[in-house]
Design a protein around this motif. Sequence first.
Motif, mmCIF file in Angstrom:
data_model
loop_
_atom_site.group_PDB
_atom_site.id
_atom_site.type_symbol
_atom_site.label_atom_id
_atom_site.label_comp_id
_atom_site.label_asym_id
_atom_site.label_seq_id
_atom_site.Cartn_x
_atom_site.Cartn_y
_atom_site.Cartn_z
ATOM 1 N N TYR A 53 26.781 40.453 36.007
ATOM 2 C CA TYR A 53 25.410 40.354 36.512
ATOM 3 C C TYR A 53 25.021 38.917 36.881
ATOM 4 O O TYR A 53 23.903 38.676 37.332
ATOM 5 C CB TYR A 53 24.413 40.923 35.494
ATOM 6 C CG TYR A 53 24.277 40.126 34.221
ATOM 7 C CD1 TYR A 53 23.282 39.172 34.079
ATOM 8 C CD2 TYR A 53 25.152 40.334 33.163
ATOM 9 C CE1 TYR A 53 23.158 38.434 32.917
ATOM 10 C CE2 TYR A 53 25.031 39.599 31.996
ATOM 11 C CZ TYR A 53 24.044 38.661 31.876
ATOM 12 O OH TYR A 53 23.925 37.923 30.719
ATOM 13 N N SER A 54 25.928 37.961 36.698
ATOM 14 C CA SER A 54 25.606 36.560 36.978
ATOM 15 C C SER A 54 26.423 35.946 38.096
ATOM 16 O O SER A 54 25.997 34.968 38.713
ATOM 17 C CB SER A 54 25.806 35.709 35.711
ATOM 18 O OG SER A 54 24.915 36.091 34.699
ATOM 19 N N VAL A 55 27.599 36.487 38.370
ATOM 20 C CA VAL A 55 28.525 35.844 39.304
ATOM 21 C C VAL A 55 27.930 35.694 40.701
ATOM 22 O O VAL A 55 28.239 34.740 41.421
ATOM 23 C CB VAL A 55 29.872 36.600 39.345
ATOM 24 C CG1 VAL A 55 29.712 37.966 40.003
ATOM 25 C CG2 VAL A 55 30.950 35.766 40.029
ATOM 26 N N LYS A 56 27.031 36.606 41.082
ATOM 27 C CA LYS A 56 26.448 36.510 42.424
ATOM 28 C C LYS A 56 25.608 35.241 42.586
ATOM 29 O O LYS A 56 25.545 34.654 43.673
ATOM 30 C CB LYS A 56 25.607 37.741 42.747
ATOM 31 C CG LYS A 56 24.396 37.964 41.852
ATOM 32 C CD LYS A 56 23.664 39.250 42.240
ATOM 33 C CE LYS A 56 22.472 39.511 41.357
ATOM 34 N NZ LYS A 56 21.789 40.796 41.700
ATOM 35 N N TYR A 57 24.974 34.802 41.498
ATOM 36 C CA TYR A 57 24.166 33.583 41.572
ATOM 37 C C TYR A 57 25.052 32.348 41.638
ATOM 38 O O TYR A 57 24.701 31.357 42.272
ATOM 39 C CB TYR A 57 23.225 33.503 40.371
ATOM 40 C CG TYR A 57 22.343 34.724 40.215
ATOM 41 C CD1 TYR A 57 21.396 35.042 41.182
ATOM 42 C CD2 TYR A 57 22.480 35.567 39.123
ATOM 43 C CE1 TYR A 57 20.593 36.168 41.051
ATOM 44 C CE2 TYR A 57 21.689 36.696 38.977
ATOM 45 C CZ TYR A 57 20.752 36.988 39.946
ATOM 46 O OH TYR A 57 19.968 38.109 39.816
ATOM 47 N N GLY A 130 12.525 42.715 36.397
ATOM 48 C CA GLY A 130 12.106 43.858 37.193
ATOM 49 C C GLY A 130 13.168 44.924 37.335
ATOM 50 O O GLY A 130 12.908 46.001 37.883
ATOM 51 N N PHE A 131 14.374 44.678 36.829
ATOM 52 C CA PHE A 131 15.463 45.650 36.923
ATOM 53 C C PHE A 131 16.493 45.341 35.839
ATOM 54 O O PHE A 131 16.453 44.290 35.206
ATOM 55 C CB PHE A 131 16.132 45.593 38.295
ATOM 56 C CG PHE A 131 16.829 44.286 38.585
ATOM 57 C CD1 PHE A 131 18.186 44.127 38.339
ATOM 58 C CD2 PHE A 131 16.119 43.200 39.100
ATOM 59 C CE1 PHE A 131 18.813 42.912 38.589
ATOM 60 C CE2 PHE A 131 16.741 41.985 39.360
ATOM 61 C CZ PHE A 131 18.101 41.847 39.106
ATOM 62 N N SER A 132 17.408 46.271 35.629
ATOM 63 C CA SER A 132 18.491 46.061 34.678
ATOM 64 C C SER A 132 19.763 46.620 35.275
ATOM 65 O O SER A 132 19.748 47.666 35.932
ATOM 66 C CB SER A 132 18.189 46.767 33.340
ATOM 67 O OG SER A 132 19.191 46.480 32.385
#
Length: 265
Positions: A53-57, A130-132
């Motif tokens: 959930y972090s690699v895109k950033y 706002g999402f998970s």
Amino acid sequence: MMKKGIVFFDLDGTLLDNSCDQVPDSALLGLSELRKNGYVIVLSTGRDMDTHYSVKYKDIVKPDAIIHRNGNRITIGEEELFIHYMDKGLLRRIIDFCLINGLCVGTSIGESDYFTIPEEKTRSDVSYRGFSERNYRSVEELFNDDILVSAIDFAGNIKKAKTLVEAKFPELTLFPFNSGTGADVVETGFSKADGMVRLCEYYRIPIENTYAFGDSQNDIPMLKKAAVGVAVGNAADSVKEAADMVTDHISDGGIYNALKLLKLI
């Protein structure tokens, strides 16, 4: 090209506007100009930036180096400069204590998320972002020999968790997120500031040529250690008090405006 200095950026609430899940264009422009001007760009975060959930950033920011997990792991490109793994015995005691006291604690590793109360972690995500987007697995899998844990975090009632956990485990400190929806757990001897020192040694750049940006309590050691510590306008009051200067809100060009004011771009 000789590097002029190092600039350290927290992610959530500093570079990343969690209200819209975007890194503002102005911040990206500032990073681009900073890189052209010969500064090392470091992402300094409580996250492990290689989790699903972090690699895109990481791909958006494109840092030269990353301080993950509040100094428990440091990478430069694909090179792992430093990593600390939590003792399994300590982890077992923390997990058991949290299960007994109804506290949500866990970690994310690679493609998986391991938390004592998954639904609480999901509520925390939705409240903050706002999402998970979690891939939950049993927290008991953390005790498999092939799973190594570098750090953990809490979700939910952090005031309760901080009081109970720090009383039981003096070797741990909880740093609440600015959002109030969770907290990083840091073992004594590790912090973003310690990561800064390691990277300054690696790049052979003195601390006097460092700048740091943050918004939450786990950023305070980093802001104090840097030659210039900058709190974004949406930072917690305690962070603003610890910083050398306060810039505008993340959504109002805070990063870009501070870089201009400091004459780094």
